[in-house]
Motif scaffolding. Sequence first.
Motif, PDB file in Angstrom:
ATOM      1  N   THR A   7       0.509  -1.386   0.140  1.00  0.00           N
ATOM      2  CA  THR A   7       0.261   0.038   0.016  1.00  0.00           C
ATOM      3  C   THR A   7       1.172   1.332  -0.138  1.00  0.00           C
ATOM      4  OG1 THR A   7      -1.963  -1.466   1.139  1.00  0.00           O
ATOM      5  CG2 THR A   7      -1.298   1.400   0.865  1.00  0.00           C
ATOM      6  N   LEU A   8       1.875   1.153   0.337  1.00  0.00           N
ATOM      7  CA  LEU A   8       2.438   2.236   0.936  1.00  0.00           C
ATOM      8  C   LEU A   8       3.884   2.228  -0.129  1.00  0.00           C
ATOM      9  CD1 LEU A   8       3.966   2.208   4.516  1.00  0.00           C
ATOM     10  CD2 LEU A   8       2.600   4.137   3.714  1.00  0.00           C
ATOM     11  N   LEU A   9       3.875   1.129  -0.881  1.00  0.00           N
ATOM     12  CA  LEU A   9       4.731   1.799  -2.070  1.00  0.00           C
ATOM     13  C   LEU A   9       4.301   1.911  -2.853  1.00  0.00           C
ATOM     14  CD1 LEU A   9       6.578  -2.085  -2.344  1.00  0.00           C
ATOM     15  CD2 LEU A   9       7.966   0.371  -1.869  1.00  0.00           C
ATOM     16  N   ASP A  10       1.932   1.892  -3.352  1.00  0.00           N
ATOM     17  CA  ASP A  10       2.427   2.392  -4.312  1.00  0.00           C
ATOM     18  C   ASP A  10       1.192   3.634  -3.713  1.00  0.00           C
ATOM     19  OD1 ASP A  10       1.178  -0.317  -5.875  1.00  0.00           O
ATOM     20  OD2 ASP A  10      -0.405  -0.941  -4.933  1.00  0.00           O
ATOM     21  N   ALA A  11       1.871   4.173  -2.315  1.00  0.00           N
ATOM     22  CA  ALA A  11       1.235   5.389  -2.194  1.00  0.00           C
ATOM     23  C   ALA A  11       2.484   6.222  -2.511  1.00  0.00           C
ATOM     24  CB  ALA A  11       1.237   5.748  -0.980  1.00  0.00           C
ATOM     25  N   ILE A  12       3.578   5.816  -2.720  1.00  0.00           N
ATOM     26  CA  ILE A  12       5.038   6.763  -3.271  1.00  0.00           C
ATOM     27  C   ILE A  12       4.652   7.228  -4.716  1.00  0.00           C
ATOM     28  CG2 ILE A  12       7.478   6.925  -3.672  1.00  0.00           C
ATOM     29  CD1 ILE A  12       7.151   4.449  -0.963  1.00  0.00           C
ATOM     30  N   GLU A  13       4.279   5.922  -5.309  1.00  0.00           N
ATOM     31  CA  GLU A  13       4.086   6.363  -7.230  1.00  0.00           C
ATOM     32  C   GLU A  13       2.999   7.488  -6.988  1.00  0.00           C
ATOM     33  OE1 GLU A  13       6.077   5.737  -9.201  1.00  0.00           O
ATOM     34  OE2 GLU A  13       7.241   4.562  -6.366  1.00  0.00           O
ATOM     35  N   THR A  14       2.316   7.321  -6.391  1.00  0.00           N
ATOM     36  CA  THR A  14       1.030   8.134  -6.735  1.00  0.00           C
ATOM     37  C   THR A  14       1.117   9.427  -6.110  1.00  0.00           C
ATOM     38  OG1 THR A  14      -0.782   6.217  -6.290  1.00  0.00           O
ATOM     39  CG2 THR A  14      -1.310   8.868  -5.788  1.00  0.00           C
ATOM     40  N   LEU A  15       1.997   9.734  -5.276  1.00  0.00           N
ATOM     41  CA  LEU A  15       2.330  10.678  -4.697  1.00  0.00           C
ATOM     42  C   LEU A  15       3.365  11.432  -5.625  1.00  0.00           C
ATOM     43  CD1 LEU A  15       2.367  10.937  -0.811  1.00  0.00           C
ATOM     44  CD2 LEU A  15       0.776  12.221  -2.353  1.00  0.00           C
ATOM     45  N   ARG A  16       4.766  10.711  -6.709  1.00  0.00           N
ATOM     46  CA  ARG A  16       5.934  11.027  -7.007  1.00  0.00           C
ATOM     47  C   ARG A  16       4.550  12.486  -8.691  1.00  0.00           C
ATOM     48  NH1 ARG A  16      10.296   8.821  -8.373  1.00  0.00           N
ATOM     49  NH2 ARG A  16       9.754   6.857  -7.386  1.00  0.00           N
ATOM     50  N   ALA A  17       3.647  11.091  -8.705  1.00  0.00           N
ATOM     51  CA  ALA A  17       2.907  11.587 -10.131  1.00  0.00           C
ATOM     52  C   ALA A  17       2.005  13.035  -9.742  1.00  0.00           C
ATOM     53  CB  ALA A  17       2.255  10.638 -10.837  1.00  0.00           C
ATOM     54  N   ALA A  18       1.906  13.465  -8.138  1.00  0.00           N
ATOM     55  CA  ALA A  18       1.385  14.831  -8.322  1.00  0.00           C
ATOM     56  C   ALA A  18       1.540  15.798  -9.069  1.00  0.00           C
ATOM     57  CB  ALA A  18       1.338  14.516  -6.271  1.00  0.00           C
ATOM     58  N   ARG A  19       2.541  16.620  -8.874  1.00  0.00           N
ATOM     59  CA  ARG A  19       3.452  17.499  -9.459  1.00  0.00           C
ATOM     60  C   ARG A  19       4.678  16.946 -10.259  1.00  0.00           C
ATOM     61  NH1 ARG A  19       2.132  22.246  -7.436  1.00  0.00           N
ATOM     62  NH2 ARG A  19       2.599  22.993  -9.197  1.00  0.00           N
ATOM     63  N   PRO A  20       4.559  17.503 -11.347  1.00  0.00           N
ATOM     64  CA  PRO A  20       5.644  15.830 -12.836  1.00  0.00           C
ATOM     65  C   PRO A  20       7.373  16.637 -12.934  1.00  0.00           C
ATOM     66  CG  PRO A  20       3.819  16.912 -14.288  1.00  0.00           C
ATOM     67  CD  PRO A  20       3.532  17.016 -12.399  1.00  0.00           C
ATOM     68  N   THR A  21       6.601  18.533 -12.552  1.00  0.00           N
ATOM     69  CA  THR A  21       8.171  19.261 -12.614  1.00  0.00           C
ATOM     70  C   THR A  21       8.685  19.239 -11.556  1.00  0.00           C
ATOM     71  OG1 THR A  21       6.418  20.514 -14.496  1.00  0.00           O
ATOM     72  CG2 THR A  21       8.928  21.090 -13.540  1.00  0.00           C
ATOM     73  N   ALA A  22       7.603  19.607  -9.964  1.00  0.00           N
ATOM     74  CA  ALA A  22       9.067  19.990  -9.222  1.00  0.00           C
ATOM     75  C   ALA A  22       9.292  18.479  -8.817  1.00  0.00           C
ATOM     76  CB  ALA A  22       8.143  19.461  -8.366  1.00  0.00           C
ATOM     77  N   VAL A  23      11.154  17.731  -9.287  1.00  0.00           N
ATOM     78  CA  VAL A  23      11.111  16.802  -9.674  1.00  0.00           C
ATOM     79  C   VAL A  23      12.529  16.626  -7.854  1.00  0.00           C
ATOM     80  CG1 VAL A  23      13.870  18.095  -9.022  1.00  0.00           C
ATOM     81  CG2 VAL A  23      13.632  15.536 -10.529  1.00  0.00           C
ATOM     82  N   ASN A  24      12.292  17.652  -6.467  1.00  0.00           N
ATOM     83  CA  ASN A  24      12.632  17.504  -4.957  1.00  0.00           C
ATOM     84  C   ASN A  24      11.361  16.284  -4.920  1.00  0.00           C
ATOM     85  OD1 ASN A  24      12.809  20.187  -5.748  1.00  0.00           O
ATOM     86  ND2 ASN A  24      13.900  20.289  -4.196  1.00  0.00           N
ATOM     87  N   LEU A  25      10.139  15.935  -4.947  1.00  0.00           N
ATOM     88  CA  LEU A  25       9.473  15.371  -4.615  1.00  0.00           C
ATOM     89  C   LEU A  25       9.687  13.964  -5.595  1.00  0.00           C
ATOM     90  CD1 LEU A  25       6.265  14.476  -3.574  1.00  0.00           C
ATOM     91  CD2 LEU A  25       5.311  15.387  -6.400  1.00  0.00           C
ATOM     92  N   SER A  26      10.198  13.867  -6.605  1.00  0.00           N
ATOM     93  CA  SER A  26      10.131  12.450  -7.582  1.00  0.00           C
ATOM     94  C   SER A  26      12.099  12.188  -6.440  1.00  0.00           C
ATOM     95  CB  SER A  26      10.903  12.159  -8.710  1.00  0.00           C
ATOM     96  OG  SER A  26      10.998  11.551  -9.235  1.00  0.00           O
ATOM     97  N   ASN A  27      12.698  12.705  -5.872  1.00  0.00           N
ATOM     98  CA  ASN A  27      13.830  12.439  -5.663  1.00  0.00           C
ATOM     99  C   ASN A  27      13.860  12.051  -4.351  1.00  0.00           C
ATOM    100  OD1 ASN A  27      15.127  13.178  -7.489  1.00  0.00           O
ATOM    101  ND2 ASN A  27      16.231  15.143  -7.080  1.00  0.00           N
ATOM    102  N   ALA A  28      12.105  12.883  -3.298  1.00  0.00           N
ATOM    103  CA  ALA A  28      11.994  12.847  -1.944  1.00  0.00           C
ATOM    104  C   ALA A  28      12.051  10.854  -2.229  1.00  0.00           C
ATOM    105  CB  ALA A  28      10.977  13.764  -1.050  1.00  0.00           C
ATOM    106  N   MET A  29      10.450  10.740  -2.631  1.00  0.00           N
ATOM    107  CA  MET A  29      10.108   9.214  -3.186  1.00  0.00           C
ATOM    108  C   MET A  29      10.853   8.292  -3.765  1.00  0.00           C
ATOM    109  SD  MET A  29       6.679  10.070  -2.896  1.00  0.00           S
ATOM    110  CE  MET A  29       7.456  11.494  -0.811  1.00  0.00           C
ATOM    111  N   ASP A  30      11.965   8.421  -4.651  1.00  0.00           N
ATOM    112  CA  ASP A  30      13.178   7.321  -4.299  1.00  0.00           C
ATOM    113  C   ASP A  30      13.796   7.311  -3.070  1.00  0.00           C
ATOM    114  OD1 ASP A  30      12.368   7.191  -7.199  1.00  0.00           O
ATOM    115  OD2 ASP A  30      14.335   9.474  -7.512  1.00  0.00           O
ATOM    116  N   VAL A  31      13.763   8.214  -2.373  1.00  0.00           N
ATOM    117  CA  VAL A  31      14.484   7.676  -0.921  1.00  0.00           C
ATOM    118  C   VAL A  31      13.513   6.993   0.192  1.00  0.00           C
ATOM    119  CG1 VAL A  31      15.587   9.294   1.415  1.00  0.00           C
ATOM    120  CG2 VAL A  31      16.198  10.130  -0.678  1.00  0.00           C
ATOM    121  N   LEU A  32      12.540   6.913   0.332  1.00  0.00           N
ATOM    122  CA  LEU A  32      11.489   6.518   0.836  1.00  0.00           C
ATOM    123  C   LEU A  32      11.876   4.971   0.631  1.00  0.00           C
ATOM    124  CD1 LEU A  32       8.975   8.904   1.634  1.00  0.00           C
ATOM    125  CD2 LEU A  32      10.752   8.199   3.054  1.00  0.00           C
TER     126      LEU A  32
END
Length: 342
Positions: free
Chosen positions: A68-93
């Motif tokens: 469930t959490l892995l799915d949530a990480i990918e859902t949140l990653r897609a919420a704002r595509p331009t801001a790379v900080n979000l994707s970077n943080a999801m990678d860390v998690l």
Amino acid sequence: MGLAVIDGQLELLDQSQLPQVERWLAIDTIPAMVEAIQALRVRGAPLIAIAAALMIAVRAEAGDDRETLLDAIETLRAARPTAVNLSNAMDVLRQSMAATDWRAALVEAADDLADGDVALCEAIGDHGAALIAPGERILTHCNTGGLATAGIGTALGVLRRAHEQDKGIAVWVDETRPLLQGGRLTAWELGALGVPYTLITDNMAAALMARGQVDRVIVGADRIAVNGDAANKIGTYGLAVAAHYHGIPFAVAAPYTTLDPACASGDLIEIEQRAAAEVRGVAGAAGDLCWAPADAPVANPAFDVTPAALITHWIMDAGVFDRADVANGALATGGAAKSLFQ
């Protein structure tokens, strides 16, 4: 910072209602966090990443299972595509969940991201303030302060630090159409900090430069390519062109989490298109107003890309880089910036 975790509950300051209303929202589900991100209730590339990370940590502590959490990480990653900080943080998690005690590791990683952003902002503020001479008149765009980060901010953190050093600066604040983050948020923050500022419409900036009333431009970024091209709030590119024409230093202030080592240049950055209603009128705590025909066709890119050739300095937590540094690979995964990615 416009968020807090209190007794296992994530709470956000609803930035869409500022400055008229200071309302805190309890966010307890992943869909609610996605809505808050996309509706700009929480905004700013660093803070979006921190909010999303802390949301995952809250759900982990609430007992959500690994899948469930892995799915949530990918859902949140897609919420704002331009801001790379979000994707970077999801990678860390995601990487933290490889640990045996993955739940504890995930929560620790989210907390470290929040604490780390505070330290990154402090370093950016110190490095950037060193560039500023006493009495400078500095123009900024959008909002890059404590509302956009976990710390004192990026570009606004530089201005705050220069003010704290009694440099006697004055700030021109672009209102930042179409959502007025400058007028609503930056003016609010600078006023609270006691930093002298004057609010202007976006299309006044070039005229002020022509009159010799702007000494420097400092903005933030949502993604920086390894060649130095920077995506930021729409209108930034126009400021950079005007500053270049008038011989005014133009700086981008951002933490290493805004660098995208997989992005060679700015033309590879995905630009989010937002709702037409944002351009046709305005909605918020002060009321709703539509000033255009209800069916007017609208283009509404949220960001534009400023090429490195128009940027004088990149103010980062590791130091200040100039064009020669960047041309020599200072923003890549090696050379002068190797420490940024370790």
